[in-house]
Design a protein around this motif. Structure first.
Motif, PDB file in Angstrom:
ATOM      1  N   THR A  82      17.421  12.649  63.374  1.00  0.00           N
ATOM      2  CA  THR A  82      16.760  12.009  64.593  1.00  0.00           C
ATOM      3  C   THR A  82      16.334  12.984  65.401  1.00  0.00           C
ATOM      4  O   THR A  82      16.896  13.979  65.711  1.00  0.00           O
ATOM      5  N   PRO A  86      22.087   9.995  69.913  1.00  0.00           N
ATOM      6  CA  PRO A  86      22.461   9.182  69.912  1.00  0.00           C
ATOM      7  C   PRO A  86      22.414   8.068  71.024  1.00  0.00           C
ATOM      8  O   PRO A  86      21.941   6.740  70.975  1.00  0.00           O
ATOM      9  N   PHE A  89      19.150   5.939  71.946  1.00  0.00           N
ATOM     10  CA  PHE A  89      18.701   4.828  71.028  1.00  0.00           C
ATOM     11  C   PHE A  89      19.478   3.549  71.800  1.00  0.00           C
ATOM     12  O   PHE A  89      20.525   3.706  72.464  1.00  0.00           O
ATOM     13  N   ILE A  92      23.077   1.519  67.740  1.00  0.00           N
ATOM     14  CA  ILE A  92      23.524   2.199  66.409  1.00  0.00           C
ATOM     15  C   ILE A  92      24.125   1.376  65.340  1.00  0.00           C
ATOM     16  O   ILE A  92      25.055   0.581  65.771  1.00  0.00           O
ATOM     17  N   PRO A 102      19.804   4.532  63.254  1.00  0.00           N
ATOM     18  CA  PRO A 102      19.462   4.221  64.959  1.00  0.00           C
ATOM     19  C   PRO A 102      18.425   2.809  65.006  1.00  0.00           C
ATOM     20  O   PRO A 102      17.772   2.747  63.933  1.00  0.00           O
TER      21      PRO A 102
END
Length: 408
Positions: A82, A86, A89, A92, A102
């Protein structure tokens, strides 16, 4: 509000305009991928400016889900695939494997609005979303599509069918989103309860829409179309009212290759679906889905001009989707390993009363059907009928998962 016939102008682009647009966007996507640690080594030496169409993609390696899983195990949660960390986003998700995907609240991030629009869903509709919202992304994928077309959502998930009927009646839901089979269960429960529902549109996925089931819905005044989407890629292709194959989404590139390779098949031949997504947050380049399909010649009569495929035609390996869940050969192997007295297993997918049925045949000297059934539910993540067989009696053809359903 009157609905226009197409979601946007991208759907009706000329081949020349679509090719010119792709020649600008694809090199940028290749460059994004090249800069990611997940692709370390695999795209070395590639000049992004030379990758301007599907034909040029053939020079690049195929990316398999197993590779993503391996990278994620080393660099959780996304394995370096990505372009954002994390925490950037909004969601998840965890799919079986486990594989982590994601999600974003950017408008129509999964590109499902195009499909819902083709079904006729839009402002003024209330969608009973019977896809799951927990861990796996299907519920959120379809919810984002409903937002994109201006429809309201009842986040129903699956189960508690009587409550589903009551909610559909009280709220006045006009559309359904979910697996092909489950709407029939809701309708039959409504009949049993003496309740008339107002559902006239159905957007389905997560399993094959069999012709007899589509006819059943049509007889009840429900237009039912299907999409082809995955947790990794979002929408790949979708049906339109023309009902002639599935139209490839405008923000992915689909290739049909010889299974296990990256070599394109001859036009019209069946092969494995390989997808390159133009999503800048999650660049998947030549991602092998493991699904089989074939290209249909020509353009759809509905006016959408992108390439068409025949839709889902099975798995390139023996992995099979039953009741909306994948059953994989390694799960069957784990089932055999769980019980020393079991020497072989064969999972058979069939249909009964317009629903998927899973039967698990076990070669065994044991007779504890209840224990075997519990292992099936735990390891295959689905309940199924267990049939015991004498050692040596199952066919010696290499199949551990047999799909007996007809897709004609």
């Amino acid at each position: 509000m009157a609905q226009t016939s197409h979601f946007d102008s991208l759907e009706t682009r000329s081949p020349e305009t679509r090719a010119a647009d792709l020649a600008r966007s694809l090199p940028a996507q290749i460059a994004r991928a090249q800069a990611l640690p997940g692709y370390a080594g695999s795209l070395d030496g590639v000049a992004p400016e030379t990758i301007t169409n599907a034909e040029a993609l053939v020079a690049l390696p195929v990316l398999r889900k197993s590779e993503i899983g391996k990278q994620q195990a080393q660099s959780a949660p996304f394995g370096g695939f990505t372009t954002k960390p994390p925490h950037a986003f909004t969601h998840i998700f965890q799919s079986p494997g486990p594989i982590y995907e994601p999600s974003s609240d950017a408008p129509d991030w999964w590109r499902m609005g195009r499909f819902l629009h083709a079904v006729g869903i839009g402002a003024g509709d209330i969608v009973q979303n019977c896809f799951g919202y927990h861990l796996t992304p299907a519920g959120m994928i379809f919810e984002s599509g409903a937002r994109a077309v201006g429809a309201a959502v009842l986040p129903a998930g699956t189960g508690q069918t009587e409550l589903q009927v009551i909610a559909a009646r009280d709220i006045g839901t006009t559309a359904y989103a979910g697996t092909p089979d489950y709407l029939k269960i809701i309708l039959e429960k409504a009949d049993e309860m003496g309740v008339t529902l107002g559902i006239t549109k159905a957007a389905v996925g997560g399993g094959a829409l069999f012709p007899s089931l589509r006819d059943y819905y049509a007889q009840r005044g429900i237009t039912c179309l299907q999409s082809y989407a995955t947790a990794d890629l979002g929408n790949i292709a979708y049906e339109s009212p023309a009902a002639e194959g599935m139209i490839v989404d405008e923000n992915v590139i689909v290739e049909i290759v010889t299974p296990g390779t990256g070599t394109p098949v001859a036009p019209g031949d069946v092969g494995e679906v390989v997808v390159t997504t133009l999503n800048p947050d999650y660049p998947l380049i030549r991602f092998a889905t493991g699904d089989l399909s074939a290209v249909l010649p020509g353009a759809s009569p509905c006016g959408r001009t992108n390439m068409r495929i025949k839709g889902w035609m099975g798995r390139a390996d023996q992995t099979t989707k039953i009741k909306g869940m994948f059953v994989r050969p390694e799960q069957v192997a784990a089932l055999v390993a769980q019980h020393p007295e079991v020497t072989k297993a064969r999972v058979v997918a069939s249909r009964a009363n317009e629903q998927d049925v899973m039967t698990v045949h076990l070669e065994t000297t044991g007779d504890d059907t209840e224990a075997y059934g519990a292992s099936v539910a735990a390891l295959l993540k689905l309940k199924g009928k267990v049939v015991l067989a004498a050692p040596g009696s199952l066919p010696n053809d290499g199949l551990v998962i047999e799909d007996q359903r007809s897709y004609d």
